[in-house]
Design a protein around this motif. Structure first.
Motif, PDB file in Angstrom:
ATOM      1  N   THR A 186       1.904  -4.083  -8.892  1.00 36.50           N
ATOM      2  CA  THR A 186       1.652  -3.586  -7.542  1.00 36.50           C
ATOM      3  C   THR A 186       2.694  -4.164  -6.599  1.00 36.50           C
ATOM      4  O   THR A 186       2.949  -5.368  -6.620  1.00 36.50           O
ATOM      5  CB  THR A 186       0.247  -3.979  -7.052  1.00 36.50           C
ATOM      6  N   TYR A 187       3.314  -3.283  -5.809  1.00 37.39           N
ATOM      7  CA  TYR A 187       4.233  -3.672  -4.748  1.00 37.39           C
ATOM      8  C   TYR A 187       3.491  -3.550  -3.420  1.00 37.39           C
ATOM      9  O   TYR A 187       2.762  -2.583  -3.207  1.00 37.39           O
ATOM     10  CB  TYR A 187       5.419  -2.704  -4.675  1.00 37.39           C
ATOM     11  N   HIS A 188       3.741  -4.492  -2.517  1.00 33.70           N
ATOM     12  CA  HIS A 188       3.247  -4.410  -1.143  1.00 33.70           C
ATOM     13  C   HIS A 188       4.484  -4.327  -0.246  1.00 33.70           C
ATOM     14  O   HIS A 188       5.317  -5.242  -0.245  1.00 33.70           O
ATOM     15  CB  HIS A 188       2.378  -5.620  -0.810  1.00 33.70           C
TER      16      HIS A 188
ATOM     17  N   ASP B  65       8.618  -1.621   7.652  1.00 35.89           N
ATOM     18  CA  ASP B  65       9.693  -0.642   7.851  1.00 35.89           C
ATOM     19  C   ASP B  65      10.133   0.039   6.551  1.00 35.89           C
ATOM     20  O   ASP B  65      11.210   0.619   6.471  1.00 35.89           O
ATOM     21  CB  ASP B  65      10.887  -1.297   8.538  1.00 35.89           C
ATOM     22  N   TYR B  66       9.277   0.004   5.551  1.00 38.58           N
ATOM     23  CA  TYR B  66       9.603   0.598   4.246  1.00 38.58           C
ATOM     24  C   TYR B  66      10.067   2.040   4.368  1.00 38.58           C
ATOM     25  O   TYR B  66      11.109   2.414   3.826  1.00 38.58           O
ATOM     26  CB  TYR B  66       8.385   0.491   3.319  1.00 38.58           C
TER      27      TYR B  66
ATOM     28  N   GLY C 176       4.233   5.660 -12.166  1.00 40.83           N
ATOM     29  CA  GLY C 176       4.441   4.853 -10.968  1.00 40.83           C
ATOM     30  C   GLY C 176       4.451   5.733  -9.745  1.00 40.83           C
ATOM     31  O   GLY C 176       4.784   6.909  -9.816  1.00 40.83           O
ATOM     32  N   GLY C 177       4.056   5.161  -8.616  1.00 39.13           N
ATOM     33  CA  GLY C 177       4.085   5.904  -7.367  1.00 39.13           C
ATOM     34  C   GLY C 177       3.451   5.120  -6.243  1.00 39.13           C
ATOM     35  O   GLY C 177       2.829   4.077  -6.454  1.00 39.13           O
TER      36      GLY C 177
ATOM     37  N   PRO D 242       2.582   5.529   2.935  1.00 40.64           N
ATOM     38  CA  PRO D 242       2.551   4.555   1.845  1.00 40.64           C
ATOM     39  C   PRO D 242       2.744   3.122   2.347  1.00 40.64           C
ATOM     40  O   PRO D 242       3.631   2.852   3.148  1.00 40.64           O
ATOM     41  CB  PRO D 242       3.698   4.971   0.935  1.00 40.64           C
ATOM     42  N   ASP D 243       1.876   2.229   1.862  1.00 37.87           N
ATOM     43  CA  ASP D 243       2.022   0.811   2.184  1.00 37.87           C
ATOM     44  C   ASP D 243       2.122  -0.045   0.925  1.00 37.87           C
ATOM     45  O   ASP D 243       2.310  -1.252   0.997  1.00 37.87           O
ATOM     46  CB  ASP D 243       0.877   0.319   3.061  1.00 37.87           C
TER      47      ASP D 243
END
Length: 109
Positions: free
Chosen positions: A15-17, A21-22, A49-50, A56-57
């Motif tokens: 999991t990415y957080h 400003d992504y 993946g997604g 998206p956060d």
């Protein structure tokens, strides 16, 4: 795909957080990120993946991999991580019990 799965030991979730400003910054790094993801998929490591959320956060990646160092290498090579779009990440084993591709299927008695 099913033949590959029979040789695997377990699934893992990455999991990415993302940074606030992504969305504004991802365009510059997206091709490199996607190239790495598709390469991992081609090697049989990354299954899906997604992003999650609207907007998206975070993002979730399902790896078919028992060795977390393979996933950590993916993370460290990712331009999103290298350029600060990912604030933190987690890697956890995922015990799959329902579905045709579950590694440890559990059916009702």
């Amino acid at each position: 795909y099913r033949l590959k799965r029979q040789m695997c030991l377990r699934d893992s979730l990455l999991t990415y957080h993302f940074s606030a400003d992504y969305l504004q910054r991802r365009g510059e790094f997206r091709n490199g990120h996607l190239a790495g993801a598709w390469a991992a998929q081609g090697r049989g490591e990354l299954v899906l993946g997604g992003t999650t959320g609207n907007p998206p956060d975070s993002a979730v990646f399902m790896f078919d991999c028992a060795d977390p160092s393979v996933i950590e290498a993916f993370v460290q090579a990712d331009p999103y991580v290298q350029n600060g779009l990912v604030l933190r990440h987690t890697i956890v084993p995922w015990t799959t019990v329902v579905g045709d591709a579950a590694h440890t299927p559990v059916r009702p008695e």
